[in-house]
Scaffold this motif. Structure first.
Motif, mmCIF file in Angstrom:
data_model
loop_
_atom_site.group_PDB
_atom_site.id
_atom_site.type_symbol
_atom_site.label_atom_id
_atom_site.label_comp_id
_atom_site.label_asym_id
_atom_site.label_seq_id
_atom_site.Cartn_x
_atom_site.Cartn_y
_atom_site.Cartn_z
ATOM 1 N N GLU A 117 -6.161 -1.191 -0.488
ATOM 2 C CA GLU A 117 -5.109 -1.521 0.479
ATOM 3 C C GLU A 117 -4.476 -0.238 1.001
ATOM 4 O OE1 GLU A 117 -3.683 -5.762 0.042
ATOM 5 O OE2 GLU A 117 -2.713 -4.730 -1.614
ATOM 6 N N THR A 141 0.325 -9.082 -6.366
ATOM 7 C CA THR A 141 0.751 -9.362 -7.743
ATOM 8 C C THR A 141 1.031 -10.849 -7.953
ATOM 9 O OG1 THR A 141 1.705 -7.160 -7.832
ATOM 10 C CG2 THR A 141 2.503 -8.717 -9.468
ATOM 11 N N SER A 173 4.463 -3.588 -8.342
ATOM 12 C CA SER A 173 4.321 -4.341 -7.092
ATOM 13 C C SER A 173 5.140 -3.665 -5.994
ATOM 14 C CB SER A 173 4.819 -5.773 -7.325
ATOM 15 O OG SER A 173 5.280 -6.348 -6.125
ATOM 16 N N GLU A 191 5.962 -3.452 6.959
ATOM 17 C CA GLU A 191 4.648 -2.967 6.493
ATOM 18 C C GLU A 191 3.556 -3.322 7.500
ATOM 19 O OE1 GLU A 191 2.611 -5.113 3.420
ATOM 20 O OE2 GLU A 191 1.755 -3.312 2.531
HETATM 21 C C1 GLP Z 1 -0.986 -8.106 -0.296
HETATM 22 C C2 GLP Z 1 -0.985 -7.575 1.121
HETATM 23 C C3 GLP Z 1 -0.564 -6.120 1.214
HETATM 24 C C4 GLP Z 1 0.682 -5.858 0.420
HETATM 25 C C5 GLP Z 1 0.505 -6.343 -0.985
HETATM 26 C C6 GLP Z 1 1.755 -6.175 -1.825
HETATM 27 O O1 GLP Z 1 -2.093 -7.700 -1.015
HETATM 28 N N1 GLP Z 1 -2.301 -7.725 1.727
HETATM 29 O O2 GLP Z 1 -0.328 -5.831 2.567
HETATM 30 O O3 GLP Z 1 0.956 -4.471 0.399
HETATM 31 O O4 GLP Z 1 0.182 -7.720 -1.002
HETATM 32 O O5 GLP Z 1 1.402 -6.486 -3.143
HETATM 33 P P1 GLP Z 1 2.167 -5.896 -4.380
HETATM 34 O O6 GLP Z 1 3.595 -6.266 -4.190
HETATM 35 O O7 GLP Z 1 1.528 -6.559 -5.542
HETATM 36 O O8 GLP Z 1 1.987 -4.421 -4.376
#
Ligand code: GLP
Length: 242
Positions: free
Chosen positions: A144, A89, A165, A221
């Motif tokens: 993802e 995001t 997000s 994560e």
């Molecule tokens: C990136 C990472 C992911 C993570 C994501 C979180 O794309 N590669 O591992 O889950 O960011 O993004 P958001 O907070 O927008 O969901």
């Protein structure tokens, strides 16, 4: 520039560089058409097959795109992905795109051996397995797959992530602020399921990323993400060696 028949560089590759320079020099912009394969063949004294090989290459590199029956056009520049511990995001917003997220699969599963080891969890510890399609300006960009220990975010499955997000949910609902991470990136090929989700032909190139992110020394994560290689490029600053 002309093709040099004595050069050891293959002709299709010479034509690639010539065309890219030509696009810049003539000031062509996104969605402008380039000359037909026949015209290019005549202009550079090359067979149609060689010209097609060059166009195929430029299409697979994301520099051009084809519209069946209409021709070949200049593609949008790729999105530069920063190599920071940023969320999708944040990353997309910083680049002027509207980020999006669609939940594809949410379930709690026992961590597989590899996942448990990578995350420092006991064997078969429960994790949230989250599969999401990520979009920028409504265009599919990445698939993802994240794993998050259930003990860190017990009822995460009750929070829909469509349009939200994950990192901000972790922060707002569980007070988890990621403070470090590591990421491995390698070239990959889209499997049939991901190709469909991303709207790409099967076997298209992707950037495959494996990220582990941590808060206070705990792995929060483990994510495997597949990004469209025709839309993304990686960018990192290079500091002098110490
Ligand atoms: C990136 C990472 C992911 C993570 C994501 C979180 O794309 N590669 O591992 O889950 O960011 O993004 P958001 O907070 O927008 O969901």
């Amino acid at each position: 520039m002309a093709i040099d028949p004595t050069s050891p560089v293959p002709k299709y590759s010479q034509l690639r560089d010539i065309l890219l320079d030509w696009i810049v020099e003539t000031g062509l912009s996104v969605d402008d058409p380039i000359p037909s394969e026949r015209e290019l063949g005549v202009r550079y004294g090359l067979s149609r097959m060689t010209v097609r090989q060059t166009i195929d290459l430029l299409v697979s590199e994301g520099k051009l795109y084809r519209v069946p029956g209409k021709g070949t056009f200049v593609a949008r520049p790729k999105i530069e992905m920063s190599l920071a511990l940023a969320s999708f995001t944040e990353d997309m917003r910083a680049r002027g795109f509207r980020p999006g997220s669609q939940d594809l699969l949410r379930r709690v599963v026992p961590a597989s051996g590899g996942t448990a080891r990578a995350m420092g969890l006991p064997p078969e510890a429960p994790v949230h397995h989250i599969e999401r399609l990520r979009t920028a300006d409504d265009e599919p960009m990445a698939v993802e797959r994240s794993n998050i220990p259930v003990d860190l975010a017990p009822d995460l499955d009750r929070h829909p992530l469509t349009g939200r997000s994950l990192y901000s949910v972790l922060e707002q609902e569980y007070g988890i602020i990621l403070d470090s991470g590591e990421q491995t990136i390698e070239a990959g090929i889209c499997d049939p399921a991901d190709a469909k989700l991303l709207g790409l032909p099967q076997g298209s190139p992707v950037l495959s990323m494996r990220r582990r992110s941590f808060a206070n020394g705990r792995c929060v994560e483990l994510a495997i993400s597949r990004y469209r290689a025709d839309r993304y490029t990686l960018h990192s600053r290079l500091d002098p060696r110490r």
